[in-house]
Structures are given as C-alpha cells and as structure tokens.
Design a protein around this motif. Structure first.
Motif, PDB file in Angstrom:
ATOM      1  N   ARG A 174      18.515  24.462  21.843  1.00  0.00           N
ATOM      2  CA  ARG A 174      17.681  24.894  22.961  1.00  0.00           C
ATOM      3  C   ARG A 174      18.324  24.549  24.309  1.00  0.00           C
ATOM      4  NH1 ARG A 174      12.834  26.970  22.624  1.00  0.00           N
ATOM      5  NH2 ARG A 174      11.664  26.950  20.650  1.00  0.00           N
TER       6      ARG A 174
ATOM      7  N   SER B 258      17.820  21.842  16.503  1.00  0.00           N
ATOM      8  CA  SER B 258      17.093  22.805  17.341  1.00  0.00           C
ATOM      9  C   SER B 258      17.026  22.342  18.789  1.00  0.00           C
ATOM     10  CB  SER B 258      15.684  23.024  16.792  1.00  0.00           C
ATOM     11  OG  SER B 258      15.721  23.579  15.502  1.00  0.00           O
ATOM     12  N   SER B 259      16.876  21.045  18.994  1.00  0.00           N
ATOM     13  CA  SER B 259      16.843  20.510  20.346  1.00  0.00           C
ATOM     14  C   SER B 259      18.176  20.725  21.061  1.00  0.00           C
ATOM     15  CB  SER B 259      16.499  19.022  20.299  1.00  0.00           C
ATOM     16  OG  SER B 259      16.501  18.466  21.598  1.00  0.00           O
TER      17      SER B 259
ATOM     18  N   CYS C 176      21.298  22.006   9.774  1.00  0.00           N
ATOM     19  CA  CYS C 176      20.088  22.822   9.841  1.00  0.00           C
ATOM     20  C   CYS C 176      19.134  22.514   8.700  1.00  0.00           C
ATOM     21  CB  CYS C 176      20.428  24.309   9.867  1.00  0.00           C
ATOM     22  SG  CYS C 176      21.481  24.877   8.521  1.00  0.00           S
TER      23      CYS C 176
ATOM     24  N   TRP D 292      18.540  28.350   7.092  1.00  0.00           N
ATOM     25  CA  TRP D 292      18.172  28.323   8.509  1.00  0.00           C
ATOM     26  C   TRP D 292      16.667  28.254   8.729  1.00  0.00           C
ATOM     27  CZ3 TRP D 292      22.131  27.349  11.498  1.00  0.00           C
ATOM     28  CH2 TRP D 292      23.407  27.791  11.126  1.00  0.00           C
TER      29      TRP D 292
ATOM     30  N   PRO E 279      16.836  19.559  11.159  1.00  0.00           N
ATOM     31  CA  PRO E 279      16.530  20.773  11.903  1.00  0.00           C
ATOM     32  C   PRO E 279      15.939  20.518  13.280  1.00  0.00           C
ATOM     33  CG  PRO E 279      14.939  20.442  10.136  1.00  0.00           C
ATOM     34  CD  PRO E 279      16.045  19.459   9.920  1.00  0.00           C
ATOM     35  N   GLU E 280      15.150  19.447  13.441  1.00  0.00           N
ATOM     36  CA  GLU E 280      14.559  19.155  14.739  1.00  0.00           C
ATOM     37  C   GLU E 280      15.640  18.767  15.746  1.00  0.00           C
ATOM     38  OE1 GLU E 280      12.042  19.099  17.692  1.00  0.00           O
ATOM     39  OE2 GLU E 280      11.309  19.519  15.657  1.00  0.00           O
TER      40      GLU E 280
ATOM     41  N   ARG F  10      11.388  26.879  14.518  1.00  0.00           N
ATOM     42  CA  ARG F  10      11.314  26.209  15.820  1.00  0.00           C
ATOM     43  C   ARG F  10      11.759  27.093  16.971  1.00  0.00           C
ATOM     44  NH1 ARG F  10      11.891  22.508  11.853  1.00  0.00           N
ATOM     45  NH2 ARG F  10      11.001  20.417  12.193  1.00  0.00           N
ATOM     46  N   LEU F  11      12.472  28.185  16.672  1.00  0.00           N
ATOM     47  CA  LEU F  11      13.032  29.012  17.741  1.00  0.00           C
ATOM     48  C   LEU F  11      12.428  30.409  17.828  1.00  0.00           C
ATOM     49  CD1 LEU F  11      16.840  28.155  17.298  1.00  0.00           C
ATOM     50  CD2 LEU F  11      15.225  27.143  18.924  1.00  0.00           C
TER      51      LEU F  11
ATOM     52  N   VAL G 126      15.063  25.790  11.266  1.00  0.00           N
ATOM     53  CA  VAL G 126      15.490  26.042  12.644  1.00  0.00           C
ATOM     54  C   VAL G 126      14.815  27.298  13.173  1.00  0.00           C
ATOM     55  CG1 VAL G 126      17.478  26.634  14.090  1.00  0.00           C
ATOM     56  CG2 VAL G 126      17.678  24.813  12.389  1.00  0.00           C
TER      57      VAL G 126
END
Length: 268
Positions: free
Chosen positions: A256, A252-253, A244, A38, A248-249, A44-45, A41
């Motif tokens: 979100r 993550s989008s 992930c 993870w 991952p980008e 990014r979070l 991810v």
C-alpha cells in the motif's frame, strides 16, 4: 471460474473489480503454486484496486502447452491476457518466477506496466546445475521427491508445524502441480538472466523479500534492487519465500505504501 485462450493455451484467470474504474494490480504466482496464494492479500486490497490473477501455463487449471518453456513464453501469455482484458499501465507484482515474468513483460511490453513489485525474486535465480538436477529428480521420481526441500525454502519453521493445516494444504498444492508444467518452468528459470536488462527499468520498482527466504535470500533480492535505478527494498519479518501466505498483513502494508507513491507520482 474464468478461462480464455491465449497463444493456443487455455489460461485460468480471475478479475476482481472493474479494470476501467480502479487502478489495476496484476499478480503472478511462483513455481509450483496457483493464484490462490494471493487470496489474503487480495482481500486487503480489493476495495481500492482492480486485481488480475491467473495461473501461468503448466500450473493450476491452465493448459500445459508445449514444453519446455521460456520466461518469454510466460510473459507473452500474460501480455495476451492483459490485452484481452483491456488492462494497460498496471502495477505488476511477481513472486519468484513471477518476478522474472514481470521483468520480461516490462522489457517486451512497457505499455502494460506502470510499476513493478518484485517479490522474493532476482535478476537471475539459481544456476544451470541446480535447475538441471531438480529437473532430473522430478522427471525420475515426481515432485514429491523434492517437496520437503522446496517447502523448507518456502516457509519458516513456525509455519511448517505438523498441526498447521495450511501447511498441509500448500504441500498438496505443490505436489499436485502437473510435472511437465513444473519442469518446463524450471527450464525457463534456468535460462533467464535479466542482469543487464535490470539497469534499463524506468518505472518505479519495489523489491521485497521474506527475512527467512531460502530460495531467493534477502541479499540476493537486495542485489537486484541495487541494479535497478531508484528501486526500493523492503524485508518482511517472519516470512520465507512466500510472504503473501505467511505475512499477508505485513506485505499488504508495504504494498500500500508503494502503491500510494506510484499513484501520486512519487510524492510521499
């Protein structure tokens, strides 16, 4: 490193951020991996969320405990960890067997779950014959005997290039998992069936899958979303069973957008 004792099993976990100050995310990793999957991810979070990661029993640095397991054993471990950390009403994201654990956690302890992300998972994964054959092969010859087939399901051909050092690393992660923990969790997956329970899920749910997932293909994940009232369904392009890691980008989008909806009470 952080460790705690839950249900007579030492659990390796990590908390990123303060669970009393930010919305909590809980990530549950897949069969044959540890919580490092993870990382990209989490990076990014982590600014906006408190994040709980852990190695389920039989994986990573956690104890093996008594085998074989049930999905309920794994869910009870997670519930105990979240109670220990005073985490309530978390958004719980489970990958593959992690998604089965997330569904069981919701059924047993709905007070802990604000929403669910079911990533590359289903209401039921595989057949008894499939899992029994895998258990037999691994008990006889080790995880190495099935590794190539597993990795073909996990990752796209583009990721499995010999020159991709990350692919080599994830292969190492797989084959170095404890055999008893791996086959014990295979038995848990074999025996789990949340087909009927899926219709009773009453929190927001996102079902997401890599478009080249060879373990839980998009049609299977979509069928799970169809069982859950109001569930959303998303496909991650250019990913196999572990988006992930590969994307991952993009993942993550998608996460979100879902998290924004959950935290705003369903409003866009």
């Amino acid at each position: 490193m952080q460790f705690t004792r839950i249900n007579d099993v030492t659990i390796h976990y990590r908390v990123v951020g303060a669970v009393t100050e930010k919305p909590a995310l809980v990530f549950i990793n897949s069969l044959g991996t540890d919580f490092r999957i993870w990382r990209d991810v989490v990076l990014r979070l982590a600014r906006d969320f408190a994040i709980v990661l852990y190695d389920k029993r039989g994986h990573g640095l956690s104890d093996i405990g008594q085998v074989p397991y049930s999905i309920e054993d794994h869910a009870t471990d997670l519930a105990g960890l979240l109670d220990r950390l005073a985490v309530k009403q978390a958004i719980v994201c489970g990958l593959s067997v992690g998604g089965l654990i997330a569904q069981s956690l919701y059924g047993r302890r709905p007070d802990l779950v604000r929403a669910l992300v079911l990533s590359d998972t289903a209401h039921k994964i595989g057949t008894a014959e499939f899992w029994d054959a895998r258990i037999t092969a691994i008990e006889a010859h080790g995880i190495e005997a099935v590794a190539d087939g597993v990795l073909e399901r996990w990752f796209t051909p583009a990721f499995r290039r010999p020159e991709n050092l990350a692919f080599t690393g994830y292969r190492n992660m797989l084959v170095r998992q404890p055999v008893p923990g791996y086959v014990g969790t295979c038995a848990a997956i074999r025996d789990a069936d949340f087909t009927e329970a899926a219709g009773r899920i009453a929190v927001p749910v996102l079902c997401v899958v890599g478009d080249q997932d060879g373990s839980t293909p998009p049609d299977l994940v979509r069928s799970t979303a169809d069982l859950i009232p109001g569930a959303r369904f998303e496909v991650i392009r250019g990913a196999g069973h572990i988006p992930c890691v590969e994307q991952p980008e993009a993942l993550s989008s998608v996460l979100r957008r879902f998290f924004r909806s959950v935290l705003s009470g369903g409003k866009p």
